[in-house]
Design an enzyme around this catalytic site. Structure first.
Site, PDB file in Angstrom:
ATOM      1  N   LYS A  77       0.885  -1.543   0.005  1.00 52.08           N
ATOM      2  CA  LYS A  77       0.100  -0.043  -0.073  1.00 52.08           C
ATOM      3  C   LYS A  77       0.810   1.236  -0.153  1.00 52.08           C
ATOM      4  O   LYS A  77       1.709   1.194   0.578  1.00 52.08           O
ATOM      5  CB  LYS A  77      -0.963  -0.233   1.030  1.00 52.08           C
ATOM      6  CG  LYS A  77      -1.906   0.868   1.346  1.00 52.08           C
ATOM      7  CD  LYS A  77      -2.639   1.026   2.708  1.00 52.08           C
ATOM      8  CE  LYS A  77      -3.647   2.009   2.686  1.00 52.08           C
ATOM      9  NZ  LYS A  77      -4.739   1.725   3.781  1.00 52.08           N
ATOM     10  N   SER A 152      -9.648   1.608   3.339  1.00 46.23           N
ATOM     11  CA  SER A 152      -8.857   2.538   2.384  1.00 46.23           C
ATOM     12  C   SER A 152      -7.859   1.737   1.524  1.00 46.23           C
ATOM     13  O   SER A 152      -7.337   2.280   0.563  1.00 46.23           O
ATOM     14  CB  SER A 152      -7.847   3.639   3.360  1.00 46.23           C
ATOM     15  OG  SER A 152      -7.081   3.205   4.224  1.00 46.23           O
ATOM     16  N   SER A 176      -9.512  -0.684   7.578  1.00 47.00           N
ATOM     17  CA  SER A 176      -9.111  -0.563   6.225  1.00 47.00           C
ATOM     18  C   SER A 176      -8.411  -1.763   5.528  1.00 47.00           C
ATOM     19  O   SER A 176      -8.093  -1.709   4.345  1.00 47.00           O
ATOM     20  CB  SER A 176      -8.059   0.713   6.039  1.00 47.00           C
ATOM     21  OG  SER A 176      -8.605   1.784   5.909  1.00 47.00           O
TER      22      SER A 176
HETATM   23  N1  GLN Z   1     -12.918   3.954   7.298  1.00 42.66           N
HETATM   24  C1  GLN Z   1     -12.130   4.238   8.145  1.00 42.66           C
HETATM   25  C2  GLN Z   1     -11.727   5.672   8.048  1.00 42.66           C
HETATM   26  O1  GLN Z   1     -11.982   6.206   7.076  1.00 42.66           O
HETATM   27  C3  GLN Z   1     -10.945   3.200   8.458  1.00 42.66           C
HETATM   28  C4  GLN Z   1      -9.693   3.794   7.712  1.00 42.66           C
HETATM   29  C5  GLN Z   1      -8.537   2.698   8.144  1.00 42.66           C
HETATM   30  O2  GLN Z   1      -8.709   1.909   8.636  1.00 42.66           O
HETATM   31  N2  GLN Z   1      -7.381   3.361   7.622  1.00 42.66           N
HETATM   32  O3  GLN Z   1     -11.293   6.201   9.156  1.00 42.66           O
END
Ligand code: GLN
Length: 478
Positions: A77, A152, A176
């Site tokens: 990532k 994400s 995420s």
């Molecule tokens: N959807 C969550 C957020 O937007 C998770 C993000 C993540 O785990 N990086 O904060």
């Protein structure tokens, strides 16, 4: 096409000289080109991965024993640093920034002879649930290209889903890794907080962030976890204890005890078919002789608000370093006073969602509102930790959905941040408490999409979590 089913089988094929690392890399590169429209990768390290594959082939031919990740093709990532390679957190503010060092996890992958094939698309600074907040455009779900892969870590999930690599790393601050795994029909693990070093992981919310792993089978994920975890002098939040790893796990003889939350399975936001599938699965487990019991969980509606108060507060502090001086992009406007220079750089460099979170975080930390928001959210976190500890006195695992629905349509939620945030209802608990959690692809919805079951275990009980996940996947396949 080169068929990959597991690291073990790949290594056997290499040793029987049925394939080579170079051939494998070539096949993945072809596949990446063919599936370019999915937009999973921001950059592919084409020449370099071929070169490394050839070196590994020579090493093997010279009779050297195979290291644990010999020739395993891995994508990162775009928030995980790889020395001398660009890294951007999918943000304009870091465009053209080159990593000065590698993340500890990456160093360890390389030391076991893995091949890094490229960096994957994601939401900017890992903030989002659909991969639509990326400076590099959205990513498509290969199961249904009108839908998001989740976020994400959407690019990392699709890279594994569409066979563009064997394994990928993502990061999980509030879901995420698990939610995109759920949307894409693959496995996603968020290890315990403090299991894997965060050194070289671009910070979003430091007391929540953890590097996670995507794969298609549990043994592969265990192998990678055992390689990347463990103490690291560069990250004091990693446990210094000699933790049990997956490889020294031995089957427990006692009866496993599972808890589930009726409040979660009867929540109005949960898709009816997902609820029914998980309830039916619970009944199957009971019939198979497992203890599966309801536990009342009253905090469910408090945890998403607490998560967004605390993570945005941490983000507002972590992201203050991007001022146009130290990193990446700076405003081209000349002759500005420092304050104006920072402001212009940050206004243009950051995307909308990141700015929203920096402002929200600054607000909840401001003198007049600190107690009303930040302190209260911390209290929720503490209560949740106590409740969770209590549950694990009587149970080994908690079963939950991973997400309240299957993969969202592209564009469906992007203009409604609150609805998007609320969809994190089942994943944030593990990050607020630091426990490990995994999403395994057990179910199919009538809309044709896949969805998963989420399992959580006690902090640092990652090996038993992996073991039970493997077991449940096998039960379901029978
Ligand atoms: N959807 C969550 C957020 O937007 C998770 C993000 C993540 O785990 N990086 O904060």
């Amino acid at each position: 096409m080169f068929e990959f089913s597991s690291i073990e089988q790949y290594h056997a094929q290499l040793q029987q000289e049925n394939t080579t690392c170079e051939w494998a890399v070539q096949q993945y590169l072809l596949q990446i080109k063919k599936k370019q429209a999915l937009n999973a990768f921001i950059e592919v390290f084409e020449k370099e991965s071929l070169e490394r594959a050839r070196q590994l082939d020579n090493k093997r031919k010279a009779g050297l024993p195979l290291k644990k990740l010999h020739g395993v093709i891995i994508a990162l990532k775009d928030v995980i640093c790889y020395k001398d390679h660009l890294i951007s957190a999918a943000s304009d503010i870091l465009k053209n920034f080159t990593s000065l060092y590698s993340a500890t996890a990456v160093e360890r992958l390389l030391a076991e002879d893995a091949i890094i094939i490229g960096r994957t698309n994601c939401d900017e600074f890992a903030m989002g649930s659909t991969n639509e907040n990326s400076a590099y455009g959205r990513v498509l779900n290969a199961l249904d290209e009108t839908r998001t892969p989740g976020g994400s870590s959407g690019g990392s999930a699709v890279a594994v889903q569409a066979d563009l690599c064997m394994i990928s790393l993502g990061s999980d601050t509030g879901g995420s890794v698990r939610q995109p795994a759920d949307f894409c029909g693959i496995i996603g693990l968020k290890p315990s907080y403090g299991r894997v070093s965060r050194y070289g992981l671009i910070a979003y919310a430091s007391s929540f962030d953890q590097i996670g792993i995507f794969g298609k089978n549990i043994p592969d994920i265990c192998t990678v976890l055992d390689v990347i975890d463990g103490p690291d002098e560069y990250d004091s939040t990693v446990s210094q204890k000699n933790l049990k790893t997956c490889s020294d796990y031995s089957e427990e003889q006692r009866k496993l005890r599972f808890a589930f939350f009726p409040e979660a399975l009867d929540h109005p936001s949960l898709d009816a078919e997902i609820a029914t599938s998980i309830k039916n699965f619970i009944e199957e487990l009971k019939k198979d002789g497992y203890q599966v019991s309801p536990v009342s969980f009253e905090l469910l509606d408090y945890i998403v608000p607490a998560y967004y108060v605390l993570t945005t507060a941490e983000a507002s502090s972590n992201l203050s370093r991007y001022d146009g001086i130290k990193y990446g992009y700076q405003t081209p406007e000349a002759g500005l006073e420092p304050d104006e220079f920072y402001k212009r750089t940050r206004t243009t460099g950051f995307g909308k969602e990141v700015k929203r979170r920096i402002m929200l975080g600054t607000f909840v930390l401001s003198a007049g509102y600190y107690d009303a928001y930040f302190t209260r959210a911390q209290k929720v976190r503490k209560r949740l930790a106590e409740t969770t500890d209590q549950i694990f006195l009587d149970f080994d695992f908690i079963l939950l959905p991973t997400a309240p629905s299957t993969a969202f349509k592209l564009g469906e939620k992007i203009n409604d941040p609150v609805t998007m945030y609320l969809a994190d209802i089942y994943t944030v608990m593990a990050n607020l408490t630091g426990i490990p959690a995994i999403s395994i692809p057990l179910f199919r919805h009538s809309n044709g999409l896949s969805f998963g079951l989420q399992i959580m275990a006690k902090r640092f009980d990652d090996p038993s979590l992996m073991n039970v996940a493997d077991h449940l996947m096998k039960i379901k396949l029978q």
